[in-house]
Write a protein that holds these residues in place. Structure first.
Motif, short mmCIF file in Angstrom:
data_model
loop_
_atom_site.label_atom_id
_atom_site.label_comp_id
_atom_site.label_asym_id
_atom_site.label_seq_id
_atom_site.Cartn_x
_atom_site.Cartn_y
_atom_site.Cartn_z
N LEU A 26 16.08 26.27 16.02
CA LEU A 26 16.50 26.83 17.30
C LEU A 26 16.55 25.76 18.39
N MET A 27 15.58 24.84 18.36
CA MET A 27 15.57 23.75 19.32
C MET A 27 16.81 22.87 19.16
N MET A 28 17.19 22.59 17.92
CA MET A 28 18.38 21.77 17.67
C MET A 28 19.64 22.48 18.15
N ILE A 29 19.71 23.79 17.94
CA ILE A 29 20.85 24.57 18.43
C ILE A 29 20.91 24.52 19.97
N PHE A 30 19.75 24.67 20.59
CA PHE A 30 19.67 24.62 22.06
C PHE A 30 20.17 23.28 22.58
N HIS A 31 19.70 22.20 21.98
CA HIS A 31 20.08 20.86 22.45
C HIS A 31 21.54 20.55 22.13
N LEU A 32 22.04 21.05 21.00
CA LEU A 32 23.45 20.85 20.69
C LEU A 32 24.33 21.53 21.73
N TRP A 34 23.45 22.14 24.78
CA TRP A 34 23.29 21.35 26.01
C TRP A 34 24.20 20.13 25.98
N ASP A 35 24.29 19.47 24.83
CA ASP A 35 25.16 18.30 24.70
C ASP A 35 26.63 18.69 24.85
N ILE A 42 31.87 23.23 26.45
CA ILE A 42 31.56 24.61 26.77
C ILE A 42 30.95 24.67 28.16
N GLU A 43 30.89 25.86 28.72
CA GLU A 43 30.27 26.06 30.02
C GLU A 43 29.29 27.22 29.96
N PHE A 44 28.11 27.01 30.51
CA PHE A 44 27.13 28.09 30.63
C PHE A 44 26.06 27.66 31.62
N ASP A 45 25.34 28.63 32.13
CA ASP A 45 24.26 28.39 33.08
C ASP A 45 22.94 28.33 32.32
N VAL A 46 22.30 27.17 32.31
CA VAL A 46 21.06 27.02 31.55
C VAL A 46 19.94 27.89 32.12
N HIS A 224 16.26 13.97 16.71
CA HIS A 224 17.44 14.82 16.58
C HIS A 224 18.39 14.73 17.77
N GLN A 225 17.83 14.63 18.98
CA GLN A 225 18.70 14.63 20.15
C GLN A 225 19.51 13.34 20.25
N LEU A 226 18.93 12.23 19.82
CA LEU A 226 19.68 10.98 19.80
C LEU A 226 20.90 11.11 18.88
N ILE A 227 20.69 11.73 17.73
CA ILE A 227 21.78 11.88 16.76
C ILE A 227 22.82 12.86 17.28
N LEU A 228 22.37 14.02 17.76
CA LEU A 228 23.31 15.04 18.25
C LEU A 228 24.11 14.53 19.44
#
Length: 243
Positions: A26-32, A34-35, A42-46, A224-228
């Motif tokens: 879930l964290m990886m999905i969240f950060h993806l 965000w990226d 995409i657009e959304f309000d965090v 993971h975030q560096l890679i994504l």
């Protein structure tokens, strides 16, 4: 002649690994997401209710697992209290690395008390009490009830006050406040007392992947975030090059 006892290593719980691995996924999905938002895909309000709830779910899984795993370790290994220090050192170094990396990359938003910092502190707090899971759960439940039903544990001006007196950025990429999240950590040992970690897990590829992610949550978190971010950035550059 009395022989010294030999302590076998604690056998990992597949269910707890899957539980923690679900949080990692879930964290990886969240950060993806965000990226993708950062690069304009995409657009959304965090700060919308959905994404705030999504982040809360991730934190709940991670932090309940902290108390849960602490209970298991303390009850299965007689001298586990001292063996925790190896993990503590890893957490402390990792949290420091996150702070340094984000400071160098984004000095105006660097992470000075994110999830790893909080887990390090929470691990020290829960350890002396984790052997009494019912008492822990009562404390955690009281904290959660007070936080959500009153304003006693809500400090809306705390962040502004801290950044006013300490030279810290007014915005940060990630921050975890003590309340209500320490309450979630205190509820964690109850899951161990109820033997949730003994729940059977299906034997299939998806479960195996989640269990792997749960066993290696810290290195995955750090990398993971560096890679994504690099993948999304590269994809953006390719689109711009061929447009």
């Amino acid at each position: 002649m009395q022989t010294l006892p030999i302590y076998e290593p604690v056998k990992r719980s597949a269910f707890l690994d899957v539980y923690r691995g679900s949080a990692v996924l879930l964290m990886m999905i969240f950060h993806l997401c965000w990226d993708l938002r950062h690069f304009g895909f995409i657009e959304f309000d965090v700060y919308s209710p959905f994404w705030l709830s999504f982040r809360s779910l991730i934190l709940t899984l991670f932090l309940s697992a902290v108390g849960w795993s602490t209970y298991i370790s303390l009850n299965k290994t007689p001298h586990a209290f001292f063996s925790f220090w190896q993990r503590d050192i890893k957490l402390l170094i990792s949290a420091g690395a996150i702070s340094l990396a984000t400071y160098l990359a984004m000095p105006n938003q660097w992470i000075y008390f994110g999830i790893l910092h909080f887990i390090f502190v929470a691990s020290l707090i829960i350890r002396p009490m984790a052997k009494w899971p019912i008492a822990c759960a009562l404390v955690g439940g009281i904290i959660m009830v007070i936080y959500h039903l009153t304003h006693w544990l809500q400090f809306p001006n705390a962040f502004a006050t801290i950044t006013h007196y300490i030279p810290l950025p007014e915005r940060t990429l990630d921050i975890v406040f003590p309340f209500p999240w320490i309450g979630v950590v205190f509820i964690g040992p109850l899951l161990g007392y109820l033997n949730w970690h003994k729940c059977p897990t299906p034997n299939n590829l998806a479960i195996s992947i989640l269990a792997f992610m749960g066993r290696h949550a810290l290195p995955i978190y750090l990398s993971h975030q560096l890679i994504l971010f690099a993948l999304v950035a590269a994809f953006k550059m390719l689109l711009m090059a061929f447009s």
